[in-house]
Design a protein around this motif. Structure first.
Motif, PDB file in Angstrom:
ATOM      1  N   ARG A   1       2.030   5.805  -5.329  1.00  0.00           N
ATOM      2  CA  ARG A   1       1.028   5.267  -5.491  1.00  0.00           C
ATOM      3  C   ARG A   1       0.357   3.955  -5.530  1.00  0.00           C
ATOM      4  O   ARG A   1       0.840   3.202  -3.671  1.00  0.00           O
ATOM      5  N   SER A   2      -1.346   4.277  -4.938  1.00  0.00           N
ATOM      6  CA  SER A   2      -2.136   2.919  -4.245  1.00  0.00           C
ATOM      7  C   SER A   2      -2.846   2.638  -5.401  1.00  0.00           C
ATOM      8  O   SER A   2      -3.027   3.491  -6.480  1.00  0.00           O
ATOM      9  N   LEU A   3      -3.115   1.590  -5.021  1.00  0.00           N
ATOM     10  CA  LEU A   3      -3.756   0.807  -5.567  1.00  0.00           C
ATOM     11  C   LEU A   3      -5.470   0.182  -5.064  1.00  0.00           C
ATOM     12  O   LEU A   3      -6.392  -0.332  -5.581  1.00  0.00           O
ATOM     13  N   THR A   4      -5.205   1.198  -3.711  1.00  0.00           N
ATOM     14  CA  THR A   4      -7.027   0.841  -2.767  1.00  0.00           C
ATOM     15  C   THR A   4      -7.744   1.284  -3.329  1.00  0.00           C
ATOM     16  O   THR A   4      -9.000   0.480  -2.987  1.00  0.00           O
ATOM     17  N   LYS A   5      -7.794   2.493  -3.864  1.00  0.00           N
ATOM     18  CA  LYS A   5      -8.926   3.439  -3.816  1.00  0.00           C
ATOM     19  C   LYS A   5      -9.622   2.406  -5.395  1.00  0.00           C
ATOM     20  O   LYS A   5     -10.854   2.373  -5.114  1.00  0.00           O
ATOM     21  N   THR A   6      -9.326   2.947  -6.115  1.00  0.00           N
ATOM     22  CA  THR A   6     -10.255   2.673  -7.553  1.00  0.00           C
ATOM     23  C   THR A   6     -10.239   1.489  -6.935  1.00  0.00           C
ATOM     24  O   THR A   6     -11.304   0.962  -7.989  1.00  0.00           O
TER      25      THR A   6
ATOM     26  N   THR B   1      -4.833  16.273  -3.905  1.00  0.00           N
ATOM     27  CA  THR B   1      -4.598  16.332  -2.068  1.00  0.00           C
ATOM     28  C   THR B   1      -6.354  15.501  -1.198  1.00  0.00           C
ATOM     29  O   THR B   1      -7.933  15.859  -1.885  1.00  0.00           O
ATOM     30  N   ASN B   2      -5.990  14.928  -0.405  1.00  0.00           N
ATOM     31  CA  ASN B   2      -6.989  14.518   0.346  1.00  0.00           C
ATOM     32  C   ASN B   2      -6.846  15.151   1.642  1.00  0.00           C
ATOM     33  O   ASN B   2      -6.177  15.812   2.487  1.00  0.00           O
ATOM     34  N   PRO B   3      -7.935  16.531   2.393  1.00  0.00           N
ATOM     35  CA  PRO B   3      -8.915  15.908   1.703  1.00  0.00           C
ATOM     36  C   PRO B   3      -9.758  17.361   0.978  1.00  0.00           C
ATOM     37  O   PRO B   3     -10.825  17.195   0.110  1.00  0.00           O
TER      38      PRO B   3
ATOM     39  N   GLN C   1      -3.529  17.015   4.164  1.00  0.00           N
ATOM     40  CA  GLN C   1      -4.103  16.537   3.656  1.00  0.00           C
ATOM     41  C   GLN C   1      -3.775  15.075   4.309  1.00  0.00           C
ATOM     42  O   GLN C   1      -3.850  15.681   6.066  1.00  0.00           O
ATOM     43  N   PHE C   2      -3.516  14.366   4.125  1.00  0.00           N
ATOM     44  CA  PHE C   2      -3.750  12.781   4.412  1.00  0.00           C
ATOM     45  C   PHE C   2      -1.975  12.829   5.218  1.00  0.00           C
ATOM     46  O   PHE C   2      -1.196  13.084   5.356  1.00  0.00           O
ATOM     47  N   THR C   3      -3.081  12.018   7.389  1.00  0.00           N
ATOM     48  CA  THR C   3      -2.352  12.103   7.831  1.00  0.00           C
ATOM     49  C   THR C   3      -0.941  11.717   8.042  1.00  0.00           C
ATOM     50  O   THR C   3       0.164  12.209   8.849  1.00  0.00           O
TER      51      THR C   3
ATOM     52  N   LEU D   1      -6.290  -5.262   1.014  1.00  0.00           N
ATOM     53  CA  LEU D   1      -4.994  -6.113   0.382  1.00  0.00           C
ATOM     54  C   LEU D   1      -3.251  -5.735   0.544  1.00  0.00           C
ATOM     55  O   LEU D   1      -2.892  -6.255   1.032  1.00  0.00           O
ATOM     56  N   ARG D   2      -3.521  -4.529   0.251  1.00  0.00           N
ATOM     57  CA  ARG D   2      -2.599  -3.468   0.446  1.00  0.00           C
ATOM     58  C   ARG D   2      -1.633  -3.985  -0.827  1.00  0.00           C
ATOM     59  O   ARG D   2      -0.282  -4.452  -0.494  1.00  0.00           O
ATOM     60  N   ALA D   3      -1.731  -2.755  -1.501  1.00  0.00           N
ATOM     61  CA  ALA D   3      -0.777  -2.992  -2.726  1.00  0.00           C
ATOM     62  C   ALA D   3      -0.757  -1.324  -3.287  1.00  0.00           C
ATOM     63  O   ALA D   3      -1.783  -0.802  -3.268  1.00  0.00           O
TER      64      ALA D   3
ATOM     65  N   GLY E   1       0.869  -1.235   0.103  1.00  0.00           N
ATOM     66  CA  GLY E   1      -0.195   0.108   0.370  1.00  0.00           C
ATOM     67  C   GLY E   1       0.643   1.011   0.257  1.00  0.00           C
ATOM     68  O   GLY E   1       2.162   1.422  -0.106  1.00  0.00           O
ATOM     69  N   GLY E   2       0.050   2.683  -0.446  1.00  0.00           N
ATOM     70  CA  GLY E   2       0.781   4.006  -0.225  1.00  0.00           C
ATOM     71  C   GLY E   2       1.515   3.337   0.956  1.00  0.00           C
ATOM     72  O   GLY E   2       2.420   5.102   1.079  1.00  0.00           O
ATOM     73  N   ALA E   3       0.673   3.433   2.456  1.00  0.00           N
ATOM     74  CA  ALA E   3       1.286   3.875   3.724  1.00  0.00           C
ATOM     75  C   ALA E   3       2.610   3.432   3.447  1.00  0.00           C
ATOM     76  O   ALA E   3       3.031   4.036   4.732  1.00  0.00           O
ATOM     77  N   GLU E   4       2.907   1.827   3.114  1.00  0.00           N
ATOM     78  CA  GLU E   4       4.244   1.342   4.183  1.00  0.00           C
ATOM     79  C   GLU E   4       5.057   2.556   3.186  1.00  0.00           C
ATOM     80  O   GLU E   4       6.362   3.207   3.494  1.00  0.00           O
TER      81      GLU E   4
ATOM     82  N   VAL F   1       5.585  13.121  -3.733  1.00  0.00           N
ATOM     83  CA  VAL F   1       4.419  13.327  -3.690  1.00  0.00           C
ATOM     84  C   VAL F   1       3.804  11.903  -3.445  1.00  0.00           C
ATOM     85  O   VAL F   1       3.266  11.333  -4.742  1.00  0.00           O
ATOM     86  N   ASP F   2       2.103  12.681  -2.899  1.00  0.00           N
ATOM     87  CA  ASP F   2       1.736  11.075  -2.781  1.00  0.00           C
ATOM     88  C   ASP F   2       0.307  11.546  -3.426  1.00  0.00           C
ATOM     89  O   ASP F   2      -0.657  12.745  -3.887  1.00  0.00           O
ATOM     90  N   GLU F   3       0.321  10.052  -4.761  1.00  0.00           N
ATOM     91  CA  GLU F   3      -0.456  10.198  -5.638  1.00  0.00           C
ATOM     92  C   GLU F   3      -1.403   8.929  -5.480  1.00  0.00           C
ATOM     93  O   GLU F   3      -1.925   8.840  -6.268  1.00  0.00           O
ATOM     94  N   ALA F   4      -1.519   9.060  -4.141  1.00  0.00           N
ATOM     95  CA  ALA F   4      -2.909   7.362  -4.475  1.00  0.00           C
ATOM     96  C   ALA F   4      -4.166   7.934  -4.986  1.00  0.00           C
ATOM     97  O   ALA F   4      -4.195   6.640  -5.153  1.00  0.00           O
ATOM     98  N   PHE F   5      -4.224   9.117  -5.352  1.00  0.00           N
ATOM     99  CA  PHE F   5      -5.455   9.602  -6.253  1.00  0.00           C
ATOM    100  C   PHE F   5      -5.796  10.240  -6.971  1.00  0.00           C
ATOM    101  O   PHE F   5      -6.530  10.293  -7.891  1.00  0.00           O
ATOM    102  N   MET F   6      -4.949   9.788  -7.819  1.00  0.00           N
ATOM    103  CA  MET F   6      -4.380  10.056  -9.129  1.00  0.00           C
ATOM    104  C   MET F   6      -4.984   9.351 -10.245  1.00  0.00           C
ATOM    105  O   MET F   6      -5.415   9.097 -11.191  1.00  0.00           O
TER     106      MET F   6
HETATM  107  C1  LIG Z   1      -4.247  10.625   0.040  1.00  0.00           C
HETATM  108  C2  LIG Z   1      -3.511   8.949   0.830  1.00  0.00           C
HETATM  109  N1  LIG Z   1      -2.426   8.231   0.814  1.00  0.00           N
HETATM  110  C3  LIG Z   1      -1.824   7.406   0.995  1.00  0.00           C
HETATM  111  C4  LIG Z   1      -3.163   5.967   1.531  1.00  0.00           C
HETATM  112  C5  LIG Z   1      -2.780   5.167   1.739  1.00  0.00           C
HETATM  113  O1  LIG Z   1      -3.483   4.216   0.092  1.00  0.00           O
HETATM  114  P1  LIG Z   1      -2.732   2.753   0.605  1.00  0.00           P
HETATM  115  O2  LIG Z   1      -4.640   2.091   1.397  1.00  0.00           O
HETATM  116  O3  LIG Z   1      -2.484   2.524  -0.711  1.00  0.00           O
HETATM  117  O4  LIG Z   1      -2.300   2.498   1.691  1.00  0.00           O
HETATM  118  C6  LIG Z   1      -4.488   7.084   0.818  1.00  0.00           C
HETATM  119  C7  LIG Z   1      -5.128   6.210   2.098  1.00  0.00           C
HETATM  120  O5  LIG Z   1      -6.393   6.370   2.863  1.00  0.00           O
HETATM  121  C8  LIG Z   1      -4.780   8.189   1.452  1.00  0.00           C
HETATM  122  O6  LIG Z   1      -5.853   8.424   1.344  1.00  0.00           O
END
Ligand SMILES: Cc1ncc(COP(=O)(O)O)c(C=O)c1O
Length: 356
Positions: free
Chosen positions: A203-208, A152-154, A101-103, A214-216, A78-81, A176-181
């Motif tokens: 980048r993250s595969l979580t959202k889409t 940017t989240n939120p 932004q995401f904390t 899964l954590r990817a 996941g992006g979180a790691e 640059v956190d592009e988790a939602f790009m």
């Molecule tokens: C802006 C942003 N970046 C990263 C993440 C982490 O995503 P992931 O599930 O890929 O760890 C989140 C999850 O809410 C998010 O909102």
């Protein structure tokens, strides 16, 4: 912009704002589960669970999808790691996180013992980044690590790639956190490209793809920096199912499906914005993301969250984001019927509060 000092719970996320029986507008995952074709890929990958995972197919898929060399790529859990890897491996005495932004990026830096400065963007400026602030010695000119979300989240703000690129300097790393790009059609402001010097893009595969469990995710960036992240990543941290999902989601089919979803999202978001505007509510700024940040201050100075929950809706609180407060709520973009229903609920609240 300000330094936004003040304490908030950096580990609060939308999932904690949801309760059983409520319509979930608090979590930004697009699907309750991955689509059937992707679930089949995951099911097939279970046959290999007796073996330790090999990330090579994921590295090849990311490298092909983005047209970058394999050494610029690191699959992550996941992006979180990636935030934790950055906090441990990327040096710097003066990290700055751009808020709201995401904390988790800030939480990861703090957990690694780093002192973090905040650059808090303001509503009056449309929560937009002015890159000149990172050139002025009196402001954030001395920062050597900058973390920014895009979109940017939120707030939903999509910064211009050029505004982020110019933040780079010889002695500064830009993350640059592009988790939602992948929810932005065509991804025009992504920083992934031929010049990755001084850059790490997450980048993250979580959202889409409905893969939160899964954590990817992955990082694309400057090969020297990516190598530093690789050096602190725990062994086998990306599971075989996550490797299989990465290959599938970044295949031609996956990319085309994500693009179609991004286009559909834009239509659904326009409906939500229209419904909100019809009941007198405005958003922070134009959103390019699968959520919008709504200003509810016209409904009073306390959060509408509890009242909305009584009407059946879970929404993401604003007060746990540095730079925001309880009169902000973040709403996930859902289907038009849900958007109409939540706007009607907010309208009911306005009437109730005006009568009381
Ligand atoms: C802006 C942003 N970046 C990263 C993440 C982490 O995503 P992931 O599930 O890929 O760890 C989140 C999850 O809410 C998010 O909102």
């Amino acid at each position: 912009m300000s330094d936004g000092s003040g304490s908030v719970d950096l580990h609060h996320h939308g999932d904690r704002d949801v309760a059983p029986g409520l319509v979930d507008l608090a979590v930004n995952v697009r699907l309750p589960a991955p689509p059937p074709w992707l679930a089949d890929v995951l099911a097939d990958s279970l046959r290999d669970l007796g073996r330790y995972p090999d990330p090579t197919p994921a590295i090849e898929a990311i490298s092909t999808r983005h047209g970058v060399d394999p050494e610029c790529v690191l699959p992550t859990a996941g992006g979180a790691e990636a935030f934790t890897l950055v906090a441990r491996a990327v040096p710097g005495e003066r990290p700055v996180v751009v808020h709201p932004q995401f904390t988790e990026p800030e939480a990861a830096l703090v957990a690694a013992g780093r002192a973090v400065d905040r650059c808090v963007l303001r509503r009056e400026e449309g929560f937009r980044l002015d890159p000149r602030v990172f050139a002025r010695p009196g402001e954030h000119g001395g920062s050597d690590l900058v973390v920014v979300g895009n979109p940017t989240n939120p707030t939903g703000v999509l910064h211009r790639a050029d505004d982020l690129r110019v933040l780079r300097r010889r002695d500064r790393v830009v993350v640059v956190d592009e988790a939602f790009m992948d929810a932005v059609p065509g991804e025009p402001e992504s920083l992934i490209g031929p010049d990755l010097h001084g850059l790490l893009v997450i980048r993250s595969l979580t959202k889409t793809w409905g893969l939160a469990g899964l954590r990817a995710g992955y990082v694309v960036g400057d090969p020297e920096l990516v190598s530093a992240l690789r050096g602190v990543q725990p062994p086998w941290s990306v599971s075989s199912p996550a490797v299989a999902a990465t290959v599938a989601c970044l295949s031609e089919r996956g990319v085309a499906e994500a693009e179609a979803a991004a286009l559909a999202l834009a239509t659904d978001r326009a409906v939500l914005l229209r419904e909100l505007s019809a009941v007198g509510l405005t958003t922070a700024a134009p959103s390019a993301a699968p959520f919008v940040l709504v200003d509810t201050s016209s409904l009073g100075d306390v959060s509408v969250r509890a009242a909305l929950a009584r009407l059946g809706f879970a929404v993401r609180r604003g007060e746990s984001f540095p730079g925001l407060g309880p009169t902000w709520i973040r709403l996930a973009v859902r289907d038009p019927e849900t958007s109409r229903a939540v706007a009607a609920a907010l309208d009911d609240l306005r009437r109730l509060r005006h009568v009381a």
